[in-house]
Write a protein that holds these residues in place. Sequence first.
Motif, PDB file in Angstrom:
ATOM      1  N   LYS A 217      -0.607 -37.089  -9.373  1.00  0.00           N
ATOM      2  CA  LYS A 217      -0.079 -36.066  -8.483  1.00  0.00           C
ATOM      3  C   LYS A 217       0.492 -36.670  -7.201  1.00  0.00           C
ATOM      4  CE  LYS A 217      -0.808 -32.040 -10.490  1.00  0.00           C
ATOM      5  NZ  LYS A 217       0.280 -31.060 -10.704  1.00  0.00           N
ATOM      6  N   ARG A 218      -0.134 -37.744  -6.731  1.00  0.00           N
ATOM      7  CA  ARG A 218       0.350 -38.402  -5.515  1.00  0.00           C
ATOM      8  C   ARG A 218       1.769 -38.927  -5.730  1.00  0.00           C
ATOM      9  NH1 ARG A 218      -3.514 -42.868  -3.390  1.00  0.00           N
ATOM     10  NH2 ARG A 218      -2.941 -43.807  -5.384  1.00  0.00           N
ATOM     11  N   SER A 219       2.006 -39.551  -6.875  1.00  0.00           N
ATOM     12  CA  SER A 219       3.342 -40.067  -7.177  1.00  0.00           C
ATOM     13  C   SER A 219       4.349 -38.929  -7.297  1.00  0.00           C
ATOM     14  CB  SER A 219       3.296 -40.878  -8.477  1.00  0.00           C
ATOM     15  OG  SER A 219       4.588 -41.310  -8.839  1.00  0.00           O
ATOM     16  N   GLU A 220       3.958 -37.848  -7.977  1.00  0.00           N
ATOM     17  CA  GLU A 220       4.852 -36.711  -8.177  1.00  0.00           C
ATOM     18  C   GLU A 220       5.221 -36.049  -6.849  1.00  0.00           C
ATOM     19  OE1 GLU A 220       2.800 -34.141 -10.835  1.00  0.00           O
ATOM     20  OE2 GLU A 220       3.027 -35.451 -12.586  1.00  0.00           O
ATOM     21  N   THR A 221       4.224 -35.840  -6.000  1.00  0.00           N
ATOM     22  CA  THR A 221       4.494 -35.152  -4.739  1.00  0.00           C
ATOM     23  C   THR A 221       5.268 -36.038  -3.770  1.00  0.00           C
ATOM     24  OG1 THR A 221       2.302 -35.788  -3.896  1.00  0.00           O
ATOM     25  CG2 THR A 221       2.516 -33.609  -4.903  1.00  0.00           C
ATOM     26  N   SER A 222       5.035 -37.347  -3.825  1.00  0.00           N
ATOM     27  CA  SER A 222       5.790 -38.260  -2.971  1.00  0.00           C
ATOM     28  C   SER A 222       7.274 -38.217  -3.325  1.00  0.00           C
ATOM     29  CB  SER A 222       5.248 -39.688  -3.134  1.00  0.00           C
ATOM     30  OG  SER A 222       6.016 -40.595  -2.359  1.00  0.00           O
ATOM     31  N   ASP A 223       7.574 -38.237  -4.620  1.00  0.00           N
ATOM     32  CA  ASP A 223       8.970 -38.148  -5.060  1.00  0.00           C
ATOM     33  C   ASP A 223       9.584 -36.802  -4.672  1.00  0.00           C
ATOM     34  OD1 ASP A 223       8.717 -40.659  -6.162  1.00  0.00           O
ATOM     35  OD2 ASP A 223       8.438 -39.944  -8.222  1.00  0.00           O
ATOM     36  N   ALA A 224       8.805 -35.739  -4.844  1.00  0.00           N
ATOM     37  CA  ALA A 224       9.309 -34.397  -4.530  1.00  0.00           C
ATOM     38  C   ALA A 224       9.579 -34.244  -3.038  1.00  0.00           C
ATOM     39  CB  ALA A 224       8.312 -33.339  -4.999  1.00  0.00           C
ATOM     40  N   LEU A 225       8.692 -34.805  -2.201  1.00  0.00           N
ATOM     41  CA  LEU A 225       8.898 -34.711  -0.760  1.00  0.00           C
ATOM     42  C   LEU A 225      10.121 -35.528  -0.345  1.00  0.00           C
ATOM     43  CD1 LEU A 225       7.849 -33.496   1.868  1.00  0.00           C
ATOM     44  CD2 LEU A 225       6.435 -35.530   2.173  1.00  0.00           C
ATOM     45  N   GLY A 226      10.345 -36.658  -1.010  1.00  0.00           N
ATOM     46  CA  GLY A 226      11.551 -37.444  -0.740  1.00  0.00           C
ATOM     47  C   GLY A 226      12.814 -36.635  -1.001  1.00  0.00           C
ATOM     48  N   ARG A 227      12.823 -35.892  -2.107  1.00  0.00           N
ATOM     49  CA  ARG A 227      13.985 -35.044  -2.423  1.00  0.00           C
ATOM     50  C   ARG A 227      14.119 -33.915  -1.406  1.00  0.00           C
ATOM     51  NH1 ARG A 227      11.868 -36.014  -7.631  1.00  0.00           N
ATOM     52  NH2 ARG A 227      10.782 -34.013  -7.638  1.00  0.00           N
ATOM     53  N   MET A 228      12.983 -33.375  -0.996  1.00  0.00           N
ATOM     54  CA  MET A 228      13.006 -32.301   0.006  1.00  0.00           C
ATOM     55  C   MET A 228      13.559 -32.808   1.331  1.00  0.00           C
ATOM     56  SD  MET A 228       9.720 -30.013   1.198  1.00  0.00           S
ATOM     57  CE  MET A 228       9.896 -28.548   2.248  1.00  0.00           C
ATOM     58  N   ARG A 229      13.149 -34.003   1.720  1.00  0.00           N
ATOM     59  CA  ARG A 229      13.620 -34.573   2.986  1.00  0.00           C
ATOM     60  C   ARG A 229      15.124 -34.852   2.938  1.00  0.00           C
ATOM     61  NH1 ARG A 229       8.162 -37.684   4.252  1.00  0.00           N
ATOM     62  NH2 ARG A 229       7.513 -36.300   5.923  1.00  0.00           N
ATOM     63  N   ALA A 230      15.619 -35.276   1.777  1.00  0.00           N
ATOM     64  CA  ALA A 230      17.047 -35.570   1.658  1.00  0.00           C
ATOM     65  C   ALA A 230      17.897 -34.331   1.895  1.00  0.00           C
ATOM     66  CB  ALA A 230      17.335 -36.152   0.275  1.00  0.00           C
ATOM     67  N   ALA A 231      17.348 -33.161   1.566  1.00  0.00           N
ATOM     68  CA  ALA A 231      18.098 -31.916   1.722  1.00  0.00           C
ATOM     69  C   ALA A 231      17.738 -31.159   2.996  1.00  0.00           C
ATOM     70  CB  ALA A 231      17.843 -31.014   0.515  1.00  0.00           C
ATOM     71  N   GLN A 232      16.785 -31.669   3.773  1.00  0.00           N
ATOM     72  CA  GLN A 232      16.203 -30.862   4.849  1.00  0.00           C
ATOM     73  C   GLN A 232      17.159 -30.573   5.987  1.00  0.00           C
ATOM     74  OE1 GLN A 232      13.691 -29.131   4.806  1.00  0.00           O
ATOM     75  NE2 GLN A 232      12.752 -28.875   6.810  1.00  0.00           N
ATOM     76  N   LEU A 233      17.958 -31.539   6.407  1.00  0.00           N
ATOM     77  CA  LEU A 233      18.829 -31.311   7.556  1.00  0.00           C
ATOM     78  C   LEU A 233      19.786 -30.165   7.270  1.00  0.00           C
ATOM     79  CD1 LEU A 233      19.724 -32.120  10.380  1.00  0.00           C
ATOM     80  CD2 LEU A 233      21.288 -33.775   9.343  1.00  0.00           C
ATOM     81  N   ALA A 234      20.433 -30.198   6.117  1.00  0.00           N
ATOM     82  CA  ALA A 234      21.357 -29.124   5.750  1.00  0.00           C
ATOM     83  C   ALA A 234      20.622 -27.797   5.593  1.00  0.00           C
ATOM     84  CB  ALA A 234      22.096 -29.477   4.457  1.00  0.00           C
ATOM     85  N   ALA A 235      19.422 -27.853   5.016  1.00  0.00           N
ATOM     86  CA  ALA A 235      18.642 -26.632   4.812  1.00  0.00           C
ATOM     87  C   ALA A 235      18.299 -25.978   6.144  1.00  0.00           C
ATOM     88  CB  ALA A 235      17.378 -26.943   4.023  1.00  0.00           C
ATOM     89  N   VAL A 236      17.908 -26.788   7.126  1.00  0.00           N
ATOM     90  CA  VAL A 236      17.536 -26.246   8.436  1.00  0.00           C
ATOM     91  C   VAL A 236      18.765 -25.708   9.164  1.00  0.00           C
ATOM     92  CG1 VAL A 236      16.661 -26.849  10.722  1.00  0.00           C
ATOM     93  CG2 VAL A 236      15.468 -27.654   8.688  1.00  0.00           C
ATOM     94  N   ILE A 237      19.874 -26.457   9.115  1.00  0.00           N
ATOM     95  CA  ILE A 237      21.088 -26.039   9.815  1.00  0.00           C
ATOM     96  C   ILE A 237      21.604 -24.709   9.264  1.00  0.00           C
ATOM     97  CG2 ILE A 237      23.542 -26.597  10.121  1.00  0.00           C
ATOM     98  CD1 ILE A 237      22.674 -29.520  10.493  1.00  0.00           C
ATOM     99  N   SER A 238      21.463 -24.485   7.969  1.00  0.00           N
ATOM    100  CA  SER A 238      21.959 -23.245   7.363  1.00  0.00           C
ATOM    101  C   SER A 238      20.962 -22.095   7.461  1.00  0.00           C
ATOM    102  CB  SER A 238      22.302 -23.496   5.888  1.00  0.00           C
ATOM    103  OG  SER A 238      21.134 -23.816   5.151  1.00  0.00           O
TER     104      SER A 238
END
Length: 298
Positions: A217-238
Amino acid sequence: ANGACWNPPPAMAGDDVEVHRTFQEVCLQVDNDLQERGHNLENAGDHRGAFEAFEASYVLTSSETSLVSMLGAMLKRGESPFLVLAGFRALHAELRDGDQSDPSLAAELKAVRRKLDEAEGQCKARRAEAKEDKRSPEELVRLGLETNRQGDPRTAYRYFSSAYAIESKTSTFLSMLNMKLKAGSLPLVELILRKFDAALDRDARVAPGEADVFVRKRSETSDALGRMRAAQLAAVISSPLVGAARKTAAAELAARMRKQGHEANVKGNLPEAHACFQAVYALLRQPADAISMANMKL
């Protein structure tokens, strides 16, 4: 880069450097907006809204300060305290491993220790309340599993939390984490799994099979959070989390960087072009910019 914010290639000069500096300023301004919004909402008693702002800030910048505020807002909004306590324990372990000569780190540790005491007090009170529940931990776990199968992870989480308050089993802790993950609390779950040995109760016993689940689960969530962070700036701005002025500044900067990317491509400077399109994509998350970015690697 920190969070979704991005660093330019090293060989930049003149107007290029200014554009990239402006990009970083937009990142910081957006984060400042999020933190200010979080504190204002907290002062107004809107702890759910404050949590959303602090969580967005943490995902964007990986800031321990935002993380402490996020966990604190969870306590204030009446969240079941067991996973919040686990989050503070995990954060305390990470900070303790840092450079103890750093005065800002010492201040963060002091704040975390204070919140740890508060969370432990709430856990103690929750366990006292649980003694009045006539249902057994086994029955509560069964209800949690059944509710989860019906597609209601939030109610299932409450059942598992009640079971954990009566009997602190690691298997129940894992079920609580899974329900939080299903309900969208990825940053909290990733933090706990990153330092799960420190996050668990001191007398917790982890079976070999459970340890394997934690690692997976640690590996899965780390990868998922990385993807979330990659999209976060645009997500927050919109989102409604930032105001119109910040949205306009981001759109204007994206237009400038897109133009710069096309100019660099015409000159044959593909690394510079790729970096510009990458930054534009981070700001707006539009498919056309992703295609332009990918074309620079062909």
